[in-house]
Write an enzyme that holds these catalytic residues in place. Structure first.
Site, PDB file in Angstrom:
ATOM      1  N   ASP A 200       0.856  -1.200   0.000  1.00  0.00           N
ATOM      2  CA  ASP A 200       0.000   0.000   0.000  1.00  0.00           C
ATOM      3  C   ASP A 200       0.890   1.247   0.000  1.00  0.00           C
ATOM      4  OD1 ASP A 200       0.856  -0.550   2.676  1.00  0.00           O
ATOM      5  OD2 ASP A 200      -0.618   0.856   3.436  1.00  0.00           O
ATOM      6  N   HIS A 523       1.877  -9.011  -3.401  1.00  0.00           N
ATOM      7  CA  HIS A 523       0.846  -8.004  -3.162  1.00  0.00           C
ATOM      8  C   HIS A 523       1.583  -6.670  -3.045  1.00  0.00           C
ATOM      9  CE1 HIS A 523      -3.028  -6.498  -1.766  1.00  0.00           C
ATOM     10  NE2 HIS A 523      -2.344  -5.762  -0.901  1.00  0.00           N
ATOM     11  N   ASP A 561       1.452 -17.686  -3.860  1.00  0.00           N
ATOM     12  CA  ASP A 561       2.021 -16.637  -4.705  1.00  0.00           C
ATOM     13  C   ASP A 561       0.931 -16.035  -5.582  1.00  0.00           C
ATOM     14  OD1 ASP A 561       3.687 -14.940  -6.026  1.00  0.00           O
ATOM     15  OD2 ASP A 561       4.508 -16.471  -7.369  1.00  0.00           O
ATOM     16  N   GLU A 570       2.515 -10.119   0.708  1.00  0.00           N
ATOM     17  CA  GLU A 570       2.796  -8.682   0.608  1.00  0.00           C
ATOM     18  C   GLU A 570       4.286  -8.448   0.873  1.00  0.00           C
ATOM     19  OE1 GLU A 570      -0.024  -6.164   2.654  1.00  0.00           O
ATOM     20  OE2 GLU A 570       0.978  -4.334   1.970  1.00  0.00           O
TER      21      GLU A 570
END
Ligand code: 9MR
Ligand code: ZN
Length: 591
Positions: A200, A523, A561, A570
């Site tokens: 993020d 991620h 994965d 992530e």
């Protein structure tokens, strides 16, 4: 622990991942089902039953590979360039590893100590991935693990150097951030800079703290080796080593998160996580988020800034005394705020905010770390007294069943004190702490030697970011080795690296672009949204996470994965940091 909304997400995730079969191999030769690759006729086929560290081994270390199948004879070691046979080795007895469900046998390669590139042939099974032996085998991996941070830069356009020039994003998150209602303030403030936390784009004081502390320690303890490492950065800052230039990018942002009062804001994020987009496309309003009640700034965020700025004051002094002074003033100002403020916690996200919480209701460990680092930098009695009157509260000092992490950092305070050489140190206190650090290291070594894959994790350590636990245990061993050098500490610390770089049940390196096969679908929004198929380089993914009770696989097998799997796949700045630390320690001394 898992909260209800996370449980729902996890459940959804498993549903998605079990219906998808995109285990993609970056290596040249593998498919999703390891067993199918083994061929009886063609024993030159790669086999996932032979697990090596896909980067390699230092000349003098104990070198272990793991076999998860029967063999009809000795393992043959070949030179990869000439195919010449260099050794023939017996395999160890079979053993059942309950964390993976694998039947394992040890292949001891220690006698292969001539620098070079090698592979193993196992009769009736196949060939291993290549691996190197040498004292500089981790140099490229170190460089890539730092490239990760350059890629995480916020507030600027990014383009990686060297062969990675196709990894780029445009300038992001430069408009002023708005004070959220949880800050008790109104208006805006310029906060551009820093590193995106993870997959993020949030920027969090708490997680920056442990990440930066770890990276700065890696530099401080290995400055001779790291001073000249080229990170192919877009800028050159005078004589400042590249590693410190990169770290400064986030340090400047951390300093901006400090209020005039000395207290520090918890985070700068949008209200919700964005979709799979590039950072420059993230146009939601940037918020400064506080605790929701006076004084809105938090103790933990402030302590993290104090500790990091205090270390930075030491590390940057030889290159840039003005900057070092600025850091030290910020640290002292932060401490003054801490002294006059009762504990103020970020216990949960305020209404309307859904980004990473990094919640914590105990700041005693962070206070200890802040005091320890300020004492180490200044020698001042005030900080020292705080440390001496509080460190005994942390029992056990090091072995709590988990290594240090963003929420619990007292071990960093204690290791710092254990390693400090300034004259003001209290020798008795230091002796007690050193002894405990060595006892904890001995326990980790014993566990590593008993574990079939030589991982330091206990069964209940397979949690969110377990790969970082592996790395942080390794860091504990390296720190113990600095207190009292012992070959077992180095070997077991290296075992952490070997697990992360391919010697694991997946026969996969958990670091992108490192080794023969690595995760293709982390991620990580830039990797998901850009037009390059392969993910950005140098990223350690979170790894197996057995917190989802619906997943019936053995704990160490609970990794997928797939890009949706933020609980296992992530990346994060606090996970790469102990990897950087281990790699820095494994680099050769300059001649
Ligand atoms: O690393 C964090 C882990 O320890 C927590 O269990 C988890 C849930 O709160 O959050 C992890 O941190 C994430 C953060 O909240 C937001 N950015 C991505 C981080 C890594 O997944
Ligand atoms: Zn950004």
């Amino acid at each position: 622990m898992i909260k209800p909304f996370e449980a729902i997400l996890l459940f959804a995730l498993i549903f998605v991942s079990s219906s998808s079969s995109d285990f993609v191999c970056a290596g040249s030769s593998t498919t999703e089902e390891p067993e199918h690759q083994d061929t009886k006729e063609n024993n030159r086929q790669y086999s996932d039953h032979i697990k090596v560290c896909q980067v390699g081994y230092l000349v003098d270390e104990t070198k272990i590979a793991i076999l998860t199948s029967e063999t009809q004879g000795n393992v043959v070691v070949h030179n990869s360039d000439s195919d010449e046979i260099v050794a023939s080795l017996p395999v160890g007895a079979i053993s059942l590893d309950s964390d993976t469900g694998d039947s394992t046998r040890v292949i001891d390669l220690t006698e292969v100590s001539k620098p070079g590139r090698y592979y193993l042939m196992v009769p009736g099974v196949g060939r291993s991935f290549d691996f190197s032996v040498g004292n500089d085998v981790f140099s490229r991996t170190f460089q890539l693990s730092m490239f990760f941070y350059t890629g995480q830069r916020c507030g600027t356009a990014v383009r990686l150097g060297g062969e990675f020039g196709n990894y780029r994003h445009a300038e992001c998150h430069v408009s002023e951030a708005h004070f959220d209602v949880s800050t008790g303030r109104t208006g805006k403030r310029s906060l551009a800079g820093g590193w995106h936390d993870a997959g993020d784009f949030g920027r969090y004081s708490i997680n920056s703290g442990i990440s930066m502390g770890t990276l700065l320690w890696a530099y401080e303890l290995n400055s001779e080796k790291l001073r000249d490492v080229d990170l192919m950065l877009p800028e050159k800052t005078g004589s400042l080593p590249d590693m410190l230039t990169e770290i400064r990018w986030n340090l400047d942002w951390m300093l901006k998160m400090q209020d005039e009062s000395g207290g520090v804001w918890h985070k700068a994020t949008t209200a919700k996580f964005p979709g799979s987009i590039l950072p420059e496309s993230d146009s939601a309003r940037m918020l400064i988020v506080g605790s929701g009640e006076a004084p809105y700034l938090t103790t933990q965020a402030t302590c993290n800034l104090v500790a990091v700025a205090a270390i930075a004051a030491r590390v940057y002094r030889p290159f840039d005394p003005d900057y070092a002074n600025r850091c030290l003033s910020a640290a002292r100002l932060g401490w003054a705020w801490l002294e006059k403020s009762p504990d103020s916690h970020f216990r949960a996200n305020p209404k309307g905010i859904e980004t990473g919480a990094y919640e914590d209701d105990d700041a005693s460990d962070e206070r200890l770390w802040a005091a320890a680092e300020l004492f180490r930098t200044t020698g001042d009695a005030n900080y020292h007294e705080y440390f001496l009157s509080n460190f005994r509260r942390f029992q056990p000092m090091f072995n709590s069943g988990f290594p240090h992490e963003w929420r619990k950092v007292h071990a960093l305070a204690l290791y710092g004190y254990a390693l400090e050489s300034r004259k003001e140190v209290d020798p008795k206190a230091q002796q007690v702490i050193r002894q405990e650090a060595l006892t904890a290291a001995d326990e980790i070594v014993a566990r590593v030697l008993k574990n079939d894959y030589r991982v330091p994790l206990k069964t209940d350590n397979y949690i969110w970011g377990s790969n970082a636990l592996v790395a942080n245990y390794g860091m504990m061993l390296r720190l113990a080795n600095r207190i009292s050098p012992k070959r077992e500490y180095v070997d077991a610390a290296q075992d952490s690296l070997h697990y992360l770089l391919g010697r694991n049940t997946f026969n996969t390196s958990f670091v992108t672009h490192v080794g023969s096969r690595w995760p293709m679908n982390p991620h990580h929004r830039p990797s998901e949204a850009d037009d390059v198929q392969e993910p950005w380089p140098g990223m350690l993914i979170g790894g197996p996470n057995a917190q989802n009770t619906n997943d019936k696989r053995p704990p160490a097998r609970q990794w997928d994965d797939v890009k949706q799997s933020f609980t296992t796949n992530e990346v994060a700045i606090n996970w790469n940091a102990p990897l950087v630390f281990l790699l820095a320690e494994a680099l050769p001394n300059p001649n």
